[in-house]
Scaffold this motif. Sequence first.
Motif, PDB file in Angstrom:
ATOM      1  N   UNK A  75      70.859  60.936 -15.002  1.00 33.46           N
ATOM      2  CA  UNK A  75      69.879  59.864 -14.909  1.00 33.46           C
ATOM      3  C   UNK A  75      70.575  58.611 -14.387  1.00 33.46           C
ATOM      4  N   UNK A  76      69.890  57.839 -13.581  1.00 36.28           N
ATOM      5  CA  UNK A  76      70.479  56.636 -13.002  1.00 36.28           C
ATOM      6  C   UNK A  76      69.721  55.403 -13.457  1.00 36.28           C
ATOM      7  N   UNK A  77      70.447  54.343 -13.772  1.00 39.96           N
ATOM      8  CA  UNK A  77      69.810  53.084 -14.102  1.00 39.96           C
ATOM      9  C   UNK A  77      69.211  52.449 -12.860  1.00 39.96           C
ATOM     10  N   UNK A  78      68.114  51.742 -13.035  1.00 41.26           N
ATOM     11  CA  UNK A  78      67.576  50.920 -11.946  1.00 41.26           C
ATOM     12  C   UNK A  78      66.912  49.716 -12.588  1.00 41.26           C
ATOM     13  N   UNK A  79      66.935  48.591 -11.891  1.00 36.25           N
ATOM     14  CA  UNK A  79      66.380  47.393 -12.502  1.00 36.25           C
ATOM     15  C   UNK A  79      66.400  46.215 -11.565  1.00 36.25           C
ATOM     16  N   UNK A  80      66.261  45.023 -12.151  1.00 35.50           N
ATOM     17  CA  UNK A  80      66.091  43.807 -11.378  1.00 35.50           C
ATOM     18  C   UNK A  80      64.612  43.481 -11.261  1.00 35.50           C
ATOM     19  N   UNK A  81      64.251  42.724 -10.237  1.00 33.97           N
ATOM     20  CA  UNK A  81      62.849  42.466  -9.973  1.00 33.97           C
ATOM     21  C   UNK A  81      62.168  43.725  -9.479  1.00 33.97           C
ATOM     22  N   UNK A  82      60.842  43.707  -9.366  1.00 30.50           N
ATOM     23  CA  UNK A  82      60.130  44.936  -9.013  1.00 30.50           C
ATOM     24  C   UNK A  82      60.563  45.540  -7.685  1.00 30.50           C
ATOM     25  N   UNK A  83      60.760  44.702  -6.666  1.00 36.40           N
ATOM     26  CA  UNK A  83      61.151  45.255  -5.373  1.00 36.40           C
ATOM     27  C   UNK A  83      62.567  45.814  -5.416  1.00 36.40           C
ATOM     28  N   UNK A  84      63.480  45.094  -6.066  1.00 36.84           N
ATOM     29  CA  UNK A  84      64.850  45.581  -6.180  1.00 36.84           C
ATOM     30  C   UNK A  84      64.899  46.884  -6.960  1.00 36.84           C
ATOM     31  N   UNK A  85      64.188  46.942  -8.077  1.00 39.42           N
ATOM     32  CA  UNK A  85      64.166  48.170  -8.881  1.00 39.42           C
ATOM     33  C   UNK A  85      63.581  49.326  -8.085  1.00 39.42           C
ATOM     34  N   UNK A  86      62.555  49.049  -7.297  1.00 37.36           N
ATOM     35  CA  UNK A  86      61.930  50.052  -6.431  1.00 37.36           C
ATOM     36  C   UNK A  86      62.961  50.618  -5.451  1.00 37.36           C
ATOM     37  N   UNK A  87      63.771  49.733  -4.863  1.00 34.48           N
ATOM     38  CA  UNK A  87      64.784  50.160  -3.895  1.00 34.48           C
ATOM     39  C   UNK A  87      65.884  50.982  -4.575  1.00 34.48           C
ATOM     40  N   UNK A  88      66.336  50.533  -5.746  1.00 29.72           N
ATOM     41  CA  UNK A  88      67.343  51.290  -6.468  1.00 29.72           C
ATOM     42  C   UNK A  88      66.817  52.666  -6.860  1.00 29.72           C
ATOM     43  N   UNK A  94      67.557  59.629  -3.495  1.00 31.58           N
ATOM     44  CA  UNK A  94      68.279  60.103  -2.316  1.00 31.58           C
ATOM     45  C   UNK A  94      69.671  60.609  -2.674  1.00 31.58           C
ATOM     46  N   UNK A  95      70.288  60.026  -3.703  1.00 27.50           N
ATOM     47  CA  UNK A  95      71.623  60.426  -4.128  1.00 27.50           C
ATOM     48  C   UNK A  95      71.609  61.666  -5.017  1.00 27.50           C
ATOM     49  N   UNK A  96      70.419  62.166  -5.358  1.00 28.40           N
ATOM     50  CA  UNK A  96      70.321  63.413  -6.109  1.00 28.40           C
ATOM     51  C   UNK A  96      70.131  63.279  -7.595  1.00 28.40           C
ATOM     52  N   UNK A  97      69.832  62.072  -8.085  1.00 27.52           N
ATOM     53  CA  UNK A  97      69.629  61.893  -9.526  1.00 27.52           C
ATOM     54  C   UNK A  97      68.448  62.715 -10.019  1.00 27.52           C
ATOM     55  N   UNK A  98      68.505  63.075 -11.291  1.00 27.09           N
ATOM     56  CA  UNK A  98      67.436  63.859 -11.912  1.00 27.09           C
ATOM     57  C   UNK A  98      66.387  62.996 -12.586  1.00 27.09           C
ATOM     58  N   UNK A  99      66.680  61.721 -12.771  1.00 19.60           N
ATOM     59  CA  UNK A  99      65.738  60.838 -13.438  1.00 19.60           C
ATOM     60  C   UNK A  99      66.244  59.416 -13.413  1.00 19.60           C
ATOM     61  N   UNK A 100      65.444  58.492 -13.936  1.00 16.98           N
ATOM     62  CA  UNK A 100      65.742  57.074 -13.913  1.00 16.98           C
ATOM     63  C   UNK A 100      65.632  56.462 -15.305  1.00 16.98           C
ATOM     64  N   UNK A 101      66.480  55.493 -15.573  1.00 20.27           N
ATOM     65  CA  UNK A 101      66.310  54.615 -16.733  1.00 20.27           C
ATOM     66  C   UNK A 101      65.947  53.245 -16.186  1.00 20.27           C
ATOM     67  N   UNK A 102      64.714  52.797 -16.419  1.00 20.89           N
ATOM     68  CA  UNK A 102      64.248  51.529 -15.890  1.00 20.89           C
ATOM     69  C   UNK A 102      64.647  50.406 -16.838  1.00 20.89           C
ATOM     70  N   UNK A 103      65.583  49.582 -16.397  1.00 22.58           N
ATOM     71  CA  UNK A 103      66.073  48.463 -17.184  1.00 22.58           C
ATOM     72  C   UNK A 103      65.053  47.320 -17.175  1.00 22.58           C
ATOM     73  N   UNK A 104      65.150  46.376 -18.123  1.00 22.80           N
ATOM     74  CA  UNK A 104      64.171  45.279 -18.194  1.00 22.80           C
ATOM     75  C   UNK A 104      64.149  44.452 -16.918  1.00 22.80           C
ATOM     76  N   UNK A 105      62.994  43.905 -16.569  1.00 24.24           N
ATOM     77  CA  UNK A 105      62.910  43.033 -15.392  1.00 24.24           C
ATOM     78  C   UNK A 105      63.861  41.850 -15.539  1.00 24.24           C
TER      79      UNK A 105
END
Length: 312
Positions: A75-88, A94-105
């Motif tokens: 699982x990969x972390x992603x976060x920041x503002x909505x657009x940044x989190x969307x990009x991450x 694309x890097x092959x992760x199996x899932x995401x952990x959405x960090x706080x905005x």
Amino acid sequence: MYSNGLLSFPLTPFTADDTVDLPAFAEHVERQVAAGPDALFVACGTGEFTALSHAEYRDVVSTAVKVAGGRLPVMAGCGGGPRAAHEFARTAAEAGADGLLLLPPYLVSAPPSGLVDHVRYVAGATDLPVTVYQRATAVLDEAAAVALLDIPTVAGIKDGRGDVDHMLRLVTAVRSSGHPRAAAFGFLNGLPTAELSVQAYEAIGVGSYSSAVLCFAPEIATAFNRAVRSGDQATVQLLLGEFYLPFVALRDKVPGYAVALVKAGARLSGLDLGTVRPPLVDPTPEHLEQLAGILARGRAALTAAATTTAAA
């Protein structure tokens, strides 16, 4: 959601000239896989997500996926503002992760309904399952937790607040909602040094937990997990008293030590993963000496517990 409940959150190592040390990271991930957690969560809080460039993030996630080799989910972390989190999120897929952990905005506070909209926006970037991290600026209420069930790829909630009463309300609201996904929805204990609260969270139906200790003392973390699962309260209490409580007391001395002490512990345990990036600070020499003593006490307690078990 996970079978034995123990989750790994690997560190991100940096070289002396401030680049990500991918060979050291690969070795660290291999050791984490060998410790037997249910999943790896890379580039998250312990992995200093906020300190990584986009390119570094891609390298970290893809390296973890390659090393894990399908032996357990990454699982990969992603976060920041909505657009940044969307990009991450897209990069993680694309890097092959199996899932995401959405960090706080980042920085922005919002009502729970706004948080659900944020989750929906980021989840729309990929088909990957998303775990929503509740802490800091991301606080759900019962209605928001149930609303997450209507976002097909949202798989669960990780709690980093430590309000057991509040978390019980979320678990109960989801489980009693009648939603077709309610029974399978996951809940994770994501408190720093979650071993201190694992039994309280288990009592409300939250069995899985993150273990930063797994990153630098896997023998202690896995023994503690086995003791919890088997009901071996003597070992649980011994390790809490001799290792976990002193470690948390040291951790609480300086903001950011929840990451910096873990990196230092890895170094003391024979794997140099470098220093932390600012604004985090590395432990002082005095605190390093205390950490070494706490590790020694923990390992001695582990030996004592094993001896007692063998003699029983």
